[in-house]
Design a protein around this motif. Structure first.
Motif, short mmCIF file in Angstrom:
data_model
loop_
_atom_site.label_atom_id
_atom_site.label_comp_id
_atom_site.label_asym_id
_atom_site.label_seq_id
_atom_site.Cartn_x
_atom_site.Cartn_y
_atom_site.Cartn_z
N ARG A 101 0.83 -1.21 0.00
CA ARG A 101 0.00 0.00 0.00
C ARG A 101 0.86 1.26 0.00
N ALA A 102 2.00 1.21 0.69
CA ALA A 102 2.91 2.36 0.68
C ALA A 102 3.49 2.60 -0.71
N LEU A 103 3.58 1.54 -1.50
CA LEU A 103 4.03 1.68 -2.89
C LEU A 103 2.95 2.25 -3.79
N GLY A 104 1.73 2.35 -3.27
CA GLY A 104 0.62 2.88 -4.06
C GLY A 104 -0.21 1.82 -4.74
N LEU A 105 0.00 0.54 -4.41
CA LEU A 105 -0.77 -0.54 -5.02
C LEU A 105 -2.13 -0.67 -4.35
#
Length: 322
Positions: A101-105
């Motif tokens: 989620r921190a990667l934006g997925l």
């Protein structure tokens, strides 16, 4: 492209049918070998084998943050060399999935798989910084093996919470946000001395930071999630910089209420703050010492009790598909 898919069959938010669908979707775009993990540390072994192979270009981790951590530690067993190592892709299958989620997925496994396939077609990737923890030379923990983390580590209170959660999971309970909240309360009530910290942070050329009750080390922001709510312990933390630290010098009832509220209301611009909160940004090397053994956690994995651990922030450690 030849790729290895590492599948955790115990992933809490994906069913066997969903995993089969994802495997077929990935296999339609690449030469895919899917391996299901069979024991603790298996994902790490598979990551190391991929790193040492001559033709695997991509490793896909299907599971939670623990699975991702193992794969990353396998890939980086011989150290970071982004251009020579397979790239990493993450399909979230755990209860929290902080790294993905921190990667934006997307937090949905099917949607995340679609995003990864789109990124592969477009050649979209980034090289992220990671954290590494090792035993401190000259201490009782000197022989502790070094280990990488992808988003956060902690010595003290939060690691104790993680340990409590793991005990419940070993008894067959599912890892849920409600379980974490209950263990936060129990860890707080079980703290012997919440007003006088035992942790000291030391770094070269700077005065030591003393009397910390807890310390959270972040490699990115958010630090974690409560359901869909992001929690920003260190809002400035980034995959493009070193490590950030949030330390608290007091865990009285009033302090916990204040900092807990600040954490729930935290934003990308502001996290917990106050006279007993210490925030440090973009550190490369530092050591946490404790007067008494305290629990250590990395990426939500409890690693036992430690009195001294050294942290290193490594920029541009691994290529990730996003």
């Amino acid at each position: 492209m030849r790729a290895l898919l590492v599948v955790n069959p115990a992933a809490t938010t994906t069913s066997a049918r969903t995993r089969d669908v994802l495997i077929h979707a990935l296999a339609s775009e690449m030469k895919l070998e899917a391996v299901t993990t069979e024991y603790r540390g298996h994902a790490r072994d598979l990551g190391r084998q991929a790193a040492e192979s001559e033709d695997i270009e991509l490793v896909v981790a299907l599971g939670g943050d623990g699975t991702v951590n193992e794969v990353v530690n396998g890939l980086l067993h011989n150290g970071p060399s982004p251009e020579d190592l397979p790239r990493l892709a993450v399909v979230p299958g755990g209860s929290t999935n902080v790294f993905a989620r921190a990667l934006g997925l997307p937090n949905d496994a099917v949607e995340a798989t679609g995003a990864i396939l789109d990124a592969l077609r477009e050649g979209s990737e980034r090289t992220v910084s990671l954290g590494r923890v090792s035993g401190t030379p000259g201490t009782d923990d000197e022989a502790v093996p070094s280990r990488w983390f992808t988003f956060a580590a902690g010595l003290g209170f939060d690691a104790g919470v993680v340990g409590r959660v793991e005990q419940h999971r070993e008894r067959g309970k599912k890892s849920t946000h409600a379980l974490y909240v209950r263990q936060v309360v129990r860890q707080f009530l079980g703290e012997n001395d919440r007003r006088h910290g035992a942790i000291t942070l030391e770094r070269a050329g700077e005065e030591p930071v003393t009397d910390l009750v807890m310390s959270i080390v972040c490699n990115t922001s958010p630090w974690s999630y409560l359901g869909n709510r992001p929690l920003y312990a260190s809002p400035k933390a980034s995959f493009d910089t070193g490590l950030d630290v949030l330390g608290l010098k007091r865990l009285s009832t009033a302090a916990v209420a204040r900092y807990g509220t600040q954490l729930l209301r935290s934003t990308p611009e502001r996290g917990p703050h106050g006279k007993n909160a210490v925030s440090l940004h973009d550190l490369t090397d530092f050591t946490l010492h404790s007067k008494a053994p305290l629990p250590l956690q990395m990426d939500g994995d409890h690693l036992g009790l430690r009195t001294s651990v050294t942290f290193t922030g490594v920029r541009r450690a691994l290529r990730v598909i996003v």
